[in-house]
Enzyme design. Structure first.
Site, PDB file in Angstrom:
ATOM      1  N   TYR A 147      32.564  59.734   0.868  1.00 12.18           N
ATOM      2  CA  TYR A 147      31.985  59.117   2.054  1.00 12.18           C
ATOM      3  C   TYR A 147      30.693  58.397   1.700  1.00 12.18           C
ATOM      4  O   TYR A 147      30.127  58.581   0.615  1.00 12.18           O
ATOM      5  CB  TYR A 147      31.754  60.152   3.154  1.00 12.18           C
ATOM      6  CG  TYR A 147      30.560  61.059   2.973  1.00 12.18           C
ATOM      7  CD1 TYR A 147      30.552  62.053   1.997  1.00 12.18           C
ATOM      8  CD2 TYR A 147      29.418  60.921   3.769  1.00 12.18           C
ATOM      9  CE1 TYR A 147      29.457  62.888   1.834  1.00 12.18           C
ATOM     10  CE2 TYR A 147      28.324  61.757   3.609  1.00 12.18           C
ATOM     11  CZ  TYR A 147      28.342  62.734   2.638  1.00 12.18           C
ATOM     12  OH  TYR A 147      27.255  63.551   2.471  1.00 12.18           O
ATOM     13  N   LYS A 190      29.725  61.543  -4.133  1.00 16.07           N
ATOM     14  CA  LYS A 190      29.488  61.791  -2.701  1.00 16.07           C
ATOM     15  C   LYS A 190      30.796  62.236  -2.049  1.00 16.07           C
ATOM     16  O   LYS A 190      31.454  61.492  -1.306  1.00 16.07           O
ATOM     17  CB  LYS A 190      28.887  60.551  -2.032  1.00 16.07           C
ATOM     18  CG  LYS A 190      28.135  60.903  -0.746  1.00 16.07           C
ATOM     19  CD  LYS A 190      27.172  59.808  -0.378  1.00 16.07           C
ATOM     20  CE  LYS A 190      26.538  59.992   0.978  1.00 16.07           C
ATOM     21  NZ  LYS A 190      25.732  61.185   1.151  1.00 16.07           N
ATOM     22  N   GLU A 228      18.036  69.436  -4.642  1.00 20.10           N
ATOM     23  CA  GLU A 228      17.834  68.426  -3.596  1.00 20.10           C
ATOM     24  C   GLU A 228      18.031  69.096  -2.251  1.00 20.10           C
ATOM     25  O   GLU A 228      18.310  70.293  -2.177  1.00 20.10           O
ATOM     26  CB  GLU A 228      18.816  67.261  -3.778  1.00 20.10           C
ATOM     27  CG  GLU A 228      20.265  67.685  -3.705  1.00 20.10           C
ATOM     28  CD  GLU A 228      21.255  66.570  -4.030  1.00 20.10           C
ATOM     29  OE1 GLU A 228      20.960  65.396  -3.764  1.00 20.10           O
ATOM     30  OE2 GLU A 228      22.346  66.898  -4.529  1.00 20.10           O
ATOM     31  N   LEU A 257      22.710  63.970  -6.093  1.00 23.84           N
ATOM     32  CA  LEU A 257      23.197  62.662  -5.669  1.00 23.84           C
ATOM     33  C   LEU A 257      22.104  61.623  -5.940  1.00 23.84           C
ATOM     34  O   LEU A 257      20.925  61.896  -5.701  1.00 23.84           O
ATOM     35  CB  LEU A 257      23.515  62.694  -4.168  1.00 23.84           C
ATOM     36  CG  LEU A 257      24.167  61.424  -3.643  1.00 23.84           C
ATOM     37  CD1 LEU A 257      25.638  61.358  -4.065  1.00 23.84           C
ATOM     38  CD2 LEU A 257      24.061  61.341  -2.125  1.00 23.84           C
TER      39      LEU A 257
END
Ligand code: PDD
Length: 282
Positions: free
Chosen positions: A33, A147, A179, A204
């Site tokens: 996505y 992702k 993260e 990411l």
């Protein structure tokens, strides 16, 4: 006006957009996505989002059904049909539909979905007061650079954050912050250095992260790509996180402990302002 979503080449009312039960996104989380922010009817930094989409799809062997230009045309048309000014445009591409089996033919037709989600980004309700963050163990898989729509660990982390009246959960692995559940973590040291983790398969590659690093460089701010611990963050002068859905978000506490003076820091506020000006003038 009915909400219009994009499904496999068609713009359809939300209620009519149906995906088969055998879609591999539903059964296996087998898809990718992207989320692009929209301000004043304009897609922010869309090119790197589409480049990351392309890369993520390649990494898991799903053919990208569209060129960047074709994606942009579709995103723009979807925004037009929804009279969309501010919020998020979501793209999802799954491997497609097949009888439930871990393996499937290689030539499946990917399922493509897009929708718009109104959201107040410029005047985000937490931008002024700042956000509380909790920390959780990073339970995710080892390819966080992809992702993927397999987001169970992030859903659990966000639930834990909500239970603690926090807005975001930071994930910790081997004593270091990787993260946020859906954001990139930053700290600002007492000497003014802005720190965020180096890119790797552990995190990411945030598009907003990239934009903030560029803005920091252009404004002669000091940067360092380095991992940091929760203790480092608690001892930092300022703390913030970045994402398409929050842009630059000041952090005022971590696990209930105050960060800095417990208010959004001046450099964080400046970076948010720089980001917003850059976005509007792009
Ligand atoms: N999430 N890290 C993770 C794990 C993320 O899910 C996101 C974004 C980011 C920030 O990336 P970017 O700056 O490109 O938005 C970092 C989106 C917003 C989401 O899942 O809704």
């Amino acid at each position: 006006m009915p909400r219009i979503v994009y499904l496999n080449g068609h713009y359809v009312p939300y209620d009519e957009a149906k995906i088969p039960v055998m879609d591999r996104g539903f059964l296996f989380g087998d898809g990718i996505y992207e989320v692009t922010a929209v301000l004043d009817g304009k897609l922010l930094d869309n090119a790197p989002h589409l480049a990351r989409l392309d890369r993520s799809l390649k990494e898991i062997g799903i053919p990208n059904p569209h060129t960047a230009a074709e994606w942009t045309t579709r995103q723009t048309e979807l925004m037009r049909r929804n009279d969309f000014e501010e919020g998020l445009v979501y793209i999802e591409v799954t491997r497609g539909v097949y009888e439930r089996d871990f393996l499937c033919p290689e030539n499946l037709k990917p399922t493509v979905v897009m929708f718009t989600q109104p959201k107040t980004l410029r005047d985000h309700p937490l931008a002024k007061p700042g956000a509380a963050v909790i920390t959780v163990p990073d339970l995710r898989w080892k390819r966080r650079d992809i992702k993927s729509v397999s987001l169970l660990a992030q859903v659990l982390a966000k639930q834990a954050a909500r239970a603690a009246n926090a807005a975001e959960a930071w994930m910790v692995e081997d004593g270091q912050v990787t993260e946020g559940a859906s954001s990139t973590a930053f700290i600002i040291a007492h000497d003014g250095r802005i720190l965020t983790r180096q890119l790797s398969t552990a995190v990411l590659a945030g598009v907003t992260r990239g934009a903030v690093l560029k803005l920091a460089e252009e404004n002669n701010l000091r940067l360092e790509l380095a991992s940091f611990s929760v203790a480092d963050a608690l001892a930092a002068r300022e703390v913030f996180y970045t994402s398409a859905s929050t842009l630059v978000m000041p952090v005022i506490s971590i696990d209930g402990q105050r960060v800095g003076d417990g208010r959004p820091g001046p450099l964080t506020k400046k970076l948010r302002q720089l980001y917003l000006s850059m976005a509007v003038n792009a």
